[in-house]
Enzyme design. Structure first.
Site, mmCIF file in Angstrom:
data_model
loop_
_atom_site.group_PDB
_atom_site.id
_atom_site.type_symbol
_atom_site.label_atom_id
_atom_site.label_comp_id
_atom_site.label_asym_id
_atom_site.label_seq_id
_atom_site.Cartn_x
_atom_site.Cartn_y
_atom_site.Cartn_z
ATOM 1 N N LYS A 138 -11.535 0.501 -2.090
ATOM 2 C CA LYS A 138 -10.517 1.231 -2.857
ATOM 3 C C LYS A 138 -10.961 1.333 -4.316
ATOM 4 C CE LYS A 138 -7.456 0.778 0.847
ATOM 5 N NZ LYS A 138 -6.654 -0.076 1.697
ATOM 6 N N SER B 75 0.793 -1.221 0.000
ATOM 7 C CA SER B 75 0.000 0.000 0.000
ATOM 8 C C SER B 75 0.829 1.277 0.000
ATOM 9 C CB SER B 75 -0.974 -0.007 1.171
ATOM 10 O OG SER B 75 -0.316 -0.332 2.367
ATOM 11 N N HIS C 195 -5.155 -3.291 -2.872
ATOM 12 C CA HIS C 195 -4.768 -2.312 -3.905
ATOM 13 C C HIS C 195 -4.665 -2.917 -5.293
ATOM 14 C CE1 HIS C 195 -4.108 0.927 -1.037
ATOM 15 N NE2 HIS C 195 -3.631 -0.020 -0.236
#
Ligand SMILES: *Cc1c(COP(=O)(O)O)cnc(C)c1O
Length: 386
Positions: free
Chosen positions: A237, A178, A206
């Site tokens: 995300k 991250s 991610h």
């Protein structure tokens, strides 16, 4: 109490490590209103630009109209709605796994999954740069934690070989890290897991929505999805919503539903939030051009920042760290960039190791070519007087 805590805050102040909140007064997008003025946003994880997509709000609003807002109870009591089950089906279909289980957040997923899989008699092998929620999950599980140097497969191999007492061995890694934006060597990790009879869990926070032909993540991209035991990921995300999942075998999911305390002892996600997650999955399926665009934009911004002479490591993800060293310097640069209308967050210890403070620049599919140019020229200006 207050005097003790105030002294701690003062100490953080002195080290340039005190954190505070800023307020956004607009939708999460390429531009946000920060402290009353518009700035270009280079710090969100909204990689596909979905957080403010009207289709998500519409899906949520429509389900909120029909099912109300609150879920009212844990899923195992009477808070399990048709939207939750449908979202789990959609996730499993995208991930090509037998089943999937929803969690209320990525943090809760890691804490719940790890503590449900291992205990006192077990060992967990964890990359040093893994997300804090993984570390907290290991601590909560009471298993012994064996941290290996970042992406160092030889070191991991040695640690696994030395582990003779553990009942179970679990390897856990972020797939895209991250704060560094680099990628875990999943092919090698899968081989080590097999060789040492260890379980393998990956955190796709991610990567979900961004990598792989169908957008299901880095495990798909690198061709190991079929051999990973637990694929965890978030809907918060790239999917622009909220919540998280564990995807894998039916048995895994049934076990987690019984043993993951962050599922059992918490209220279900609002059904409207699950509906927004489903809308995001439909968009991820139907609009691969979004992930192609963000990866392309990230590539050109990364190159342009490197060309300025900044310390920017190579990479393929939308997370672009600009390494600055001291926390102080990172904070100074982030303030100066903000004056140029560029919102980038300074990442400091303890989020990253001391001496490796950085700016974490993130690109989304919503950014235009001229947004990227603005960002580069702001960096150029800040470099010249910093
Ligand atoms: C953000 C993040 C999480 C936590 O997810 P939330 O849904 O924000 O709670 C977990 N793991 C990694 C690697 C992350 O970056």
């Amino acid at each position: 109490m207050n005097d003790v805590l105030a002294a701690e805050l003062l100490k953080l102040d002195g080290q340039g490590l005190r954190r505070s909140l800023r307020e956004v007064a607009s939708a999460q997008s390429r531009e946000v209103i920060l402290d009353g003025r518009p700035v270009l946003n280079f710090c969100s994880n909204d990689y596909l630009g979905l957080a403010a997509d009207p289709r998500m709000a519409l899906a949520a609003g429509s389900v909120a109209g029909q099912r109300g807002f609150g879920a009212g109870a844990s899923r195992l009591v009477c808070g399990n709605f048709d939207e939750h089950t449908a979202l789990e089906r959609d996730i499993a279909a995208l991930k090509k796994t037998e089943a999937a289980l929803l969690f209320s957040a990525g943090y809760m997923a890691n804490v719940g999954i790890i503590s449900a899989l291992v205990g006192r008699d077990d060992a967990v092998f964890s990359d040093r740069f893994n997300h804090a929620s993984i570390v907290d999950g290991i601590v909560l599980s009471r298993a012994s934690m064996r941290r290996y140097p970042h992406n160092d497969m030889a070191a991991l191999d040695a640690l696994l070989a030395a582990e003779t007492n553990a009942r179970r061995k679990l390897i856990v890694t972020d797939t895209v890290f991250s704060m560094d934006g680099d990628v875990a060597p999943l092919v090698e990790l899968a081989a080590l897991a097999k060789r040492h009879n260890a379980w393998l869990m990956v955190d796709e926070a991610h990567a979900f929505g961004l990598f792989g032909v169908s957008g299901s993540g880095m495990a798909e991209e690198l061709g190991v999805a079929g051999v990973v035991d637990v694929q965890m990921g978030t809907l918060s995300k790239a999917a622009g919503s909220f919540g998280a999942y564990a995807a894998g075998s039916r048995v895994l999911v049934d076990h987690l539903l019984n043993a993951a305390r962050s599922v059992v002892f918490t209220t279900a996600l609002p059904p409207s939030v699950a509906a927004a997650g489903r809308a995001a999955l439909r968009i991820i399926r139907a609009e691969p051009q979004r992930r192609q665009k963000v990866l392309r934009s990230a590539g050109s911004l990364r190159e342009a920042l490197q060309a300025l002479g900044l310390d920017v490591p190579p990479g393929i993800t939308p997370i672009i760290p600009v390494m600055l060293g001291s926390a102080d310097r990172a904070v100074r640069w982030s303030k100066a960039l903000l004056e140029e209308g560029i919102f980038v967050s300074a990442i400091r210890p303890p989020t990253v190791p001391s001496g490796s403070a950085r700016l974490r620049v993130t690109v989304t599919a919503a950014h235009t070519g001229s947004d990227l140019e603005h960002c580069v020229s702001a960096f150029k200006k800040v470099m010249s007087h910093a």
